[in-house]
Design a protein around this motif. Sequence first.
Motif, mmCIF file in Angstrom:
data_model
loop_
_atom_site.group_PDB
_atom_site.id
_atom_site.type_symbol
_atom_site.label_atom_id
_atom_site.label_comp_id
_atom_site.label_asym_id
_atom_site.label_seq_id
_atom_site.Cartn_x
_atom_site.Cartn_y
_atom_site.Cartn_z
ATOM 1 N N ASP A 37 0.827 -1.209 0.000
ATOM 2 C CA ASP A 37 0.000 0.000 0.000
ATOM 3 C C ASP A 37 0.861 1.258 0.000
ATOM 4 O O ASP A 37 0.582 2.217 -0.732
ATOM 5 C CB ASP A 37 -0.929 0.007 1.215
ATOM 6 C CG ASP A 37 -2.025 -1.049 1.121
ATOM 7 O OD1 ASP A 37 -2.258 -1.575 0.013
ATOM 8 O OD2 ASP A 37 -2.637 -1.352 2.166
ATOM 9 N N ALA A 38 1.915 1.250 0.800
ATOM 10 C CA ALA A 38 2.797 2.418 0.858
ATOM 11 C C ALA A 38 3.537 2.605 -0.459
ATOM 12 O O ALA A 38 3.736 3.741 -0.919
ATOM 13 C CB ALA A 38 3.793 2.266 2.010
ATOM 14 N N THR A 39 3.930 1.501 -1.080
ATOM 15 C CA THR A 39 4.630 1.580 -2.361
ATOM 16 C C THR A 39 3.703 2.118 -3.448
ATOM 17 O O THR A 39 4.099 2.962 -4.271
ATOM 18 C CB THR A 39 5.180 0.205 -2.762
ATOM 19 O OG1 THR A 39 6.078 -0.253 -1.737
ATOM 20 C CG2 THR A 39 5.919 0.259 -4.086
ATOM 21 N N ARG A 40 2.457 1.648 -3.467
ATOM 22 C CA ARG A 40 1.497 2.156 -4.452
ATOM 23 C C ARG A 40 1.290 3.663 -4.292
ATOM 24 O O ARG A 40 1.316 4.404 -5.272
ATOM 25 C CB ARG A 40 0.155 1.426 -4.318
ATOM 26 C CG ARG A 40 -0.968 2.031 -5.163
ATOM 27 C CD ARG A 40 -2.218 1.211 -5.143
ATOM 28 N NE ARG A 40 -2.081 0.015 -5.970
ATOM 29 C CZ ARG A 40 -2.242 0.006 -7.290
ATOM 30 N NH1 ARG A 40 -2.552 1.128 -7.940
ATOM 31 N NH2 ARG A 40 -2.099 -1.107 -7.965
ATOM 32 N N ALA A 41 1.095 4.091 -3.070
ATOM 33 C CA ALA A 41 0.875 5.519 -2.831
ATOM 34 C C ALA A 41 2.073 6.344 -3.280
ATOM 35 O O ALA A 41 1.923 7.391 -3.930
ATOM 36 C CB ALA A 41 0.574 5.757 -1.353
ATOM 37 N N ALA A 42 3.265 5.871 -2.955
ATOM 38 C CA ALA A 42 4.478 6.610 -3.331
ATOM 39 C C ALA A 42 4.672 6.612 -4.842
ATOM 40 O O ALA A 42 5.063 7.630 -5.429
ATOM 41 C CB ALA A 42 5.690 5.993 -2.642
ATOM 42 N N GLU A 44 2.341 6.283 -7.210
ATOM 43 C CA GLU A 44 1.331 7.111 -7.869
ATOM 44 C C GLU A 44 1.633 8.592 -7.704
ATOM 45 O O GLU A 44 1.384 9.396 -8.619
ATOM 46 C CB GLU A 44 -0.054 6.781 -7.304
ATOM 47 C CG GLU A 44 -0.559 5.411 -7.723
ATOM 48 C CD GLU A 44 -1.890 5.048 -7.109
ATOM 49 O OE1 GLU A 44 -2.571 4.157 -7.657
ATOM 50 O OE2 GLU A 44 -2.262 5.651 -6.069
ATOM 51 N N ALA A 45 2.197 8.951 -6.546
ATOM 52 C CA ALA A 45 2.511 10.358 -6.287
ATOM 53 C C ALA A 45 3.805 10.808 -6.958
ATOM 54 O O ALA A 45 4.042 12.012 -7.123
ATOM 55 C CB ALA A 45 2.613 10.584 -4.779
ATOM 56 N N ASN A 46 4.636 9.839 -7.368
ATOM 57 C CA ASN A 46 5.945 10.147 -7.963
ATOM 58 C C ASN A 46 6.134 9.307 -9.220
ATOM 59 O O ASN A 46 6.925 8.359 -9.238
ATOM 60 C CB ASN A 46 7.067 9.875 -6.957
ATOM 61 C CG ASN A 46 6.938 10.686 -5.694
ATOM 62 O OD1 ASN A 46 7.402 11.821 -5.610
ATOM 63 N ND2 ASN A 46 6.288 10.106 -4.677
ATOM 64 N N PRO A 47 5.429 9.641 -10.294
ATOM 65 C CA PRO A 47 5.425 8.789 -11.494
ATOM 66 C C PRO A 47 6.780 8.674 -12.188
ATOM 67 O O PRO A 47 6.980 7.744 -12.972
ATOM 68 C CB PRO A 47 4.392 9.463 -12.394
ATOM 69 C CG PRO A 47 4.305 10.877 -11.902
ATOM 70 C CD PRO A 47 4.543 10.820 -10.434
ATOM 71 N N ASP A 48 7.704 9.585 -11.907
ATOM 72 C CA ASP A 48 9.023 9.512 -12.538
ATOM 73 C C ASP A 48 10.022 8.692 -11.726
ATOM 74 O O ASP A 48 11.158 8.471 -12.173
ATOM 75 C CB ASP A 48 9.578 10.923 -12.747
ATOM 76 C CG ASP A 48 8.767 11.720 -13.757
ATOM 77 O OD1 ASP A 48 8.200 11.093 -14.677
ATOM 78 O OD2 ASP A 48 8.692 12.950 -13.611
#
Length: 252
Positions: A37-42, A44-48
């Motif tokens: 969950d934390a990896t997905r959030a990070a 999605e917030a940092n696509p590059d």
Amino acid sequence: EVSYLESHTDADYSANLEAFIDEDYDLIISVGYMLADATRAAAEANPDQKFAIIDDATCQDLPNVACLMFAQEQASYLVGVVAGMATKSNTVGYVQGMVSESMNKFGVGYIAGVLAANPDAKVLQFNANSFGDAAGGSAAATQMITNGADVIYHAAGGTGNGVIEACNTNGVFAIGVDTESPLAPDVVLTSAMKRVDIASQDVSKAVKAGTFEAGVHLYDMSNGGVDIAPTQTLLTEDMIAAVEDAKAAIQS
């Protein structure tokens, strides 16, 4: 340049990921499905920012996350064959750290291997619901030993240290997972190995070469991603031959 942060609680997951994002690392590897969950959030917030995660495929839809998956049931099958051949009481044990689709594959593979080698064997099972409860692992293994188990396999992280300790104290065989073979060399028959090192190196090299690919990357017996530990001093020639036969059958 390589850096490592250990998460002591769930609250550390996001903070540790953010720390590496702020430091502009080319690749951030999350170890374990509990960071999904934390990896997905990070991500999605940092696509590059490029990420990889071990033992989770729920982020496979994201274009900047490589999901490094392992056929742990294959390695567990191999150590199950060893356990089925090693038991004298026809009773073996299995301690699992947590119930999940990924973790359950360890148990399913192990039980299948045990019964393939020894159809008369009984497999005692315990879910510790923790990867960090060595005392609970020791208590579970001790109870299994009381009930006749003479070989116990764990897939339970730090909880498994207690399993191995109990086996060592009681003079019965233990089977570790990933890195536990050195803990009690007189009783640890072998360990089921997931080659997280190979997977991490592969994705790191891909980032460096500009060939990073998101999605699921499966590591199994065919590409050297799973196996048993190379230490085989406690295995009989028959056990080693049976493991090699099983590996050939799985690969074919």
